[in-house]
Design a protein around this motif. Structure first.
Motif, PDB file in Angstrom:
ATOM      1  N   SER A 149       8.823  -1.423   5.469  1.00  0.00           N
ATOM      2  CA  SER A 149       7.834  -0.584   4.794  1.00  0.00           C
ATOM      3  C   SER A 149       7.453  -1.213   3.459  1.00  0.00           C
ATOM      4  O   SER A 149       8.192  -2.018   2.883  1.00  0.00           O
ATOM      5  CB  SER A 149       8.398   0.823   4.561  1.00  0.00           C
ATOM      6  OG  SER A 149       9.463   0.780   3.624  1.00  0.00           O
ATOM      7  N   TRP A 150       6.286  -0.792   2.945  1.00  0.00           N
ATOM      8  CA  TRP A 150       5.841  -1.312   1.651  1.00  0.00           C
ATOM      9  C   TRP A 150       6.750  -0.848   0.521  1.00  0.00           C
ATOM     10  O   TRP A 150       6.860  -1.523  -0.507  1.00  0.00           O
ATOM     11  CB  TRP A 150       4.407  -0.901   1.380  1.00  0.00           C
ATOM     12  CG  TRP A 150       3.398  -1.731   2.100  1.00  0.00           C
ATOM     13  CD1 TRP A 150       2.553  -1.337   3.095  1.00  0.00           C
ATOM     14  CD2 TRP A 150       3.131  -3.124   1.887  1.00  0.00           C
ATOM     15  NE1 TRP A 150       1.779  -2.390   3.519  1.00  0.00           N
ATOM     16  CE2 TRP A 150       2.107  -3.498   2.798  1.00  0.00           C
ATOM     17  CE3 TRP A 150       3.662  -4.082   1.026  1.00  0.00           C
ATOM     18  CZ2 TRP A 150       1.607  -4.799   2.849  1.00  0.00           C
ATOM     19  CZ3 TRP A 150       3.157  -5.383   1.089  1.00  0.00           C
ATOM     20  CH2 TRP A 150       2.157  -5.725   1.982  1.00  0.00           C
ATOM     21  N   VAL A 151       7.397   0.284   0.704  1.00  0.00           N
ATOM     22  CA  VAL A 151       8.349   0.754  -0.323  1.00  0.00           C
ATOM     23  C   VAL A 151       9.508  -0.223  -0.443  1.00  0.00           C
ATOM     24  O   VAL A 151       9.925  -0.599  -1.553  1.00  0.00           O
ATOM     25  CB  VAL A 151       8.859   2.166   0.032  1.00  0.00           C
ATOM     26  CG1 VAL A 151       9.918   2.616  -0.976  1.00  0.00           C
ATOM     27  CG2 VAL A 151       7.711   3.162   0.074  1.00  0.00           C
ATOM     28  N   LEU A 152      10.025  -0.659   0.692  1.00  0.00           N
ATOM     29  CA  LEU A 152      11.125  -1.617   0.675  1.00  0.00           C
ATOM     30  C   LEU A 152      10.675  -2.962   0.120  1.00  0.00           C
ATOM     31  O   LEU A 152      11.409  -3.611  -0.640  1.00  0.00           O
ATOM     32  CB  LEU A 152      11.676  -1.787   2.096  1.00  0.00           C
ATOM     33  CG  LEU A 152      12.894  -2.707   2.260  1.00  0.00           C
ATOM     34  CD1 LEU A 152      14.044  -2.254   1.367  1.00  0.00           C
ATOM     35  CD2 LEU A 152      13.330  -2.753   3.709  1.00  0.00           C
ATOM     36  N   VAL A 195       0.478 -12.803  -1.928  1.00  0.00           N
ATOM     37  CA  VAL A 195       1.746 -13.398  -1.486  1.00  0.00           C
ATOM     38  C   VAL A 195       2.554 -12.385  -0.684  1.00  0.00           C
ATOM     39  O   VAL A 195       3.157 -12.716   0.350  1.00  0.00           O
ATOM     40  CB  VAL A 195       2.550 -13.911  -2.697  1.00  0.00           C
ATOM     41  CG1 VAL A 195       3.956 -14.325  -2.273  1.00  0.00           C
ATOM     42  CG2 VAL A 195       1.834 -15.082  -3.345  1.00  0.00           C
ATOM     43  N   GLN A 196       2.567 -11.122  -1.123  1.00  0.00           N
ATOM     44  CA  GLN A 196       3.266 -10.080  -0.374  1.00  0.00           C
ATOM     45  C   GLN A 196       2.683  -9.913   1.026  1.00  0.00           C
ATOM     46  O   GLN A 196       3.421  -9.810   2.014  1.00  0.00           O
ATOM     47  CB  GLN A 196       3.173  -8.753  -1.129  1.00  0.00           C
ATOM     48  CG  GLN A 196       4.117  -8.616  -2.307  1.00  0.00           C
ATOM     49  CD  GLN A 196       4.003  -7.244  -2.943  1.00  0.00           C
ATOM     50  OE1 GLN A 196       2.964  -6.581  -2.872  1.00  0.00           O
ATOM     51  NE2 GLN A 196       5.078  -6.796  -3.558  1.00  0.00           N
ATOM     52  N   SER A 197       1.343  -9.870   1.111  1.00  0.00           N
ATOM     53  CA  SER A 197       0.698  -9.693   2.415  1.00  0.00           C
ATOM     54  C   SER A 197       1.008 -10.855   3.349  1.00  0.00           C
ATOM     55  O   SER A 197       1.274 -10.654   4.533  1.00  0.00           O
ATOM     56  CB  SER A 197      -0.822  -9.555   2.231  1.00  0.00           C
ATOM     57  OG  SER A 197      -1.136  -8.419   1.454  1.00  0.00           O
ATOM     58  N   PHE A 263      -3.734   1.104   0.688  1.00  0.00           N
ATOM     59  CA  PHE A 263      -3.373   2.040  -0.377  1.00  0.00           C
ATOM     60  C   PHE A 263      -1.921   1.887  -0.806  1.00  0.00           C
ATOM     61  O   PHE A 263      -1.623   1.805  -2.002  1.00  0.00           O
ATOM     62  CB  PHE A 263      -3.634   3.476   0.098  1.00  0.00           C
ATOM     63  CG  PHE A 263      -3.030   4.522  -0.796  1.00  0.00           C
ATOM     64  CD1 PHE A 263      -3.609   4.826  -2.011  1.00  0.00           C
ATOM     65  CD2 PHE A 263      -1.864   5.184  -0.425  1.00  0.00           C
ATOM     66  CE1 PHE A 263      -3.049   5.789  -2.847  1.00  0.00           C
ATOM     67  CE2 PHE A 263      -1.296   6.134  -1.244  1.00  0.00           C
ATOM     68  CZ  PHE A 263      -1.888   6.450  -2.462  1.00  0.00           C
ATOM     69  N   GLU A 264      -1.007   1.848   0.145  1.00  0.00           N
ATOM     70  CA  GLU A 264       0.416   1.865  -0.195  1.00  0.00           C
ATOM     71  C   GLU A 264       0.809   0.684  -1.062  1.00  0.00           C
ATOM     72  O   GLU A 264       1.491   0.844  -2.086  1.00  0.00           O
ATOM     73  CB  GLU A 264       1.262   1.873   1.081  1.00  0.00           C
ATOM     74  CG  GLU A 264       1.140   3.141   1.898  1.00  0.00           C
ATOM     75  CD  GLU A 264       2.001   3.091   3.140  1.00  0.00           C
ATOM     76  OE1 GLU A 264       3.092   2.487   3.088  1.00  0.00           O
ATOM     77  OE2 GLU A 264       1.600   3.642   4.172  1.00  0.00           O
ATOM     78  N   ASP A 282      -9.323   2.891  -2.715  1.00  0.00           N
ATOM     79  CA  ASP A 282      -8.321   3.714  -2.039  1.00  0.00           C
ATOM     80  C   ASP A 282      -7.487   4.513  -3.034  1.00  0.00           C
ATOM     81  O   ASP A 282      -7.241   5.710  -2.826  1.00  0.00           O
ATOM     82  CB  ASP A 282      -7.416   2.823  -1.193  1.00  0.00           C
ATOM     83  CG  ASP A 282      -8.158   2.166  -0.050  1.00  0.00           C
ATOM     84  OD1 ASP A 282      -9.101   2.792   0.469  1.00  0.00           O
ATOM     85  OD2 ASP A 282      -7.813   1.033   0.331  1.00  0.00           O
ATOM     86  N   THR A 283      -7.018   3.874  -4.097  1.00  0.00           N
ATOM     87  CA  THR A 283      -6.216   4.589  -5.089  1.00  0.00           C
ATOM     88  C   THR A 283      -7.071   5.576  -5.883  1.00  0.00           C
ATOM     89  O   THR A 283      -6.598   6.643  -6.268  1.00  0.00           O
ATOM     90  CB  THR A 283      -5.543   3.591  -6.041  1.00  0.00           C
ATOM     91  OG1 THR A 283      -6.539   2.764  -6.668  1.00  0.00           O
ATOM     92  CG2 THR A 283      -4.580   2.694  -5.281  1.00  0.00           C
TER      93      THR A 283
END
Length: 329
Positions: A149-152, A195-197, A263-264, A282-283
């Motif tokens: 998940s994006w939270v992790l 980089v995250q994506s 969004f996340e 989105d935000t």
């Protein structure tokens, strides 16, 4: 057979009755139910996906009318006052509009330039690995981040790049160098998202490209080897052309989502120091539409995003047709 009987059959065939289109429709209806009974398990397998799109994609389209209303949950759609394009005028005249447009397009273009080619390059590299055990192992490892998940992922990013507790800055401190505030620096924000994506989705994105490569006839590679072509030339003249149609279709679909940055991911990475480069449509819709209860205003923004996406898809599809490439329709 006599001419009389042949003439009678011809008259019966030409006798007035159902027209050809109606007969075709009737025949299709007659074939529909046997096809449904024969392939019932395939249709049941597709049912969850169909229900998802019907419930969450098609039914909500009917509620887009509240973008042209002063919508009140107590009055409902039928009882709310119509205001026309008032919310669109308010949105386009808002000073934040250009900031939102710049940030959304900037992040999307970064993904289009750096993230979109990444699975293609990785698939080409994976195709050159001859050791099947190593190839399968690497594939399994690069698929794993997709299921996080994006939270992790935000938590991992914080543990790596936080100025006070991040591993990178701890190593810099241990080597006697000054720390770097990466998470709160606006100059690094778009690059960090990209980089995250790439890290999260590049492995998953290779699946469709590896499937396209798997359809290449091995005899083409053998013929190229006989002609003295090296790996790079085989990749350029055989593998990439086999992927061209898939690349074009995915590129068109990517253009359709250019106004959606996710969004996340953006919401989790955003902080007060990077708001000027992090606030996207989105935000903004979440902050104004959900938290402040301006449902009509946020619906107008969502409709604007959808219209832009549709226009880009249509234009890209026409361009692909003119260039002689495969298109969506």
């Amino acid at each position: 057979m006599s001419e009389t009987s042949m003439g009678g059959q011809s008259e019966r065939r030409s006798a007035p009755g159902k027209s050809a289109p109606l007969r075709e429709i009737t025949l299709k209806k007659r074939r529909l139910w046997p096809d449904l009974r024969r392939d019932k398990y395939l249709y049941l397998l597709a049912m969850p996906g169909l229900l998802f799109f019907i419930i969450f994609k098609y039914i909500p389209i009917t509620n887009l009318v509240i973008g042209f209303q002063d919508y009140s949950p107590y009055l409902g759609i039928m009882g709310s006052k119509w205001v026309g394009f008032e919310h669109f005028v308010r949105f386009f005249s808002n000073p934040d509009f250009w900031m939102l447009l710049r940030n959304t397009l900037g992040i999307s273009l970064m993904n289009l330039v750096f993230f979109f080619p990444a699975p293609i390059i990785l698939a080409l590299m994976m195709n050159e690995v001859r050791n099947q055990i190593m190839k399968r192992s690497v594939q399994s490892l690069i698929y794993i981040p997709h299921f996080l998940s994006w939270v992790l992922i935000y938590g991992l990013t914080y543990l790596m790049f936080s100025q006070s507790e991040g591993l990178i800055n701890k190593l810099l401190e241990a080597s006697g160098r000054s720390t770097v505030d990466i998470l709160s620096n606006p100059h690094y924000f778009w690059g960090m998202l990209t980089v995250q994506s790439i890290w999260k989705e590049v492995g998953w994105g290779t699946i469709i490209f590896l499937a396209a490569i798997a359809g290449v006839d091995p005899q083409q590679y053998e013929a190229a080897v006989m002609d003295g072509a090296g790996r790079f030339r085989r990749m350029w003249h055989i593998t990439l052309p086999a992927m061209r149609n898939v690349i074009m279709i995915l590129f068109i679909l990517r253009l359709g989502t250019i106004m959606d940055t996710g969004f996340e991911q953006v919401y989790l990475m955003m902080n007060a120091a990077v708001t000027e480069v992090a606030e996207v449509f989105d935000t903004y819709v979440y902050r104004v539409g959900i938290r402040q209860g301006e449902f009509s205003y946020s619906t107008a923004i969502g409709l604007f995003k959808s219209v832009v996406g549709v226009v880009l898809v249509v234009l890209a599809n026409k361009a692909a047709k003119r260039l002689g490439q495969d298109s969506l329709y």
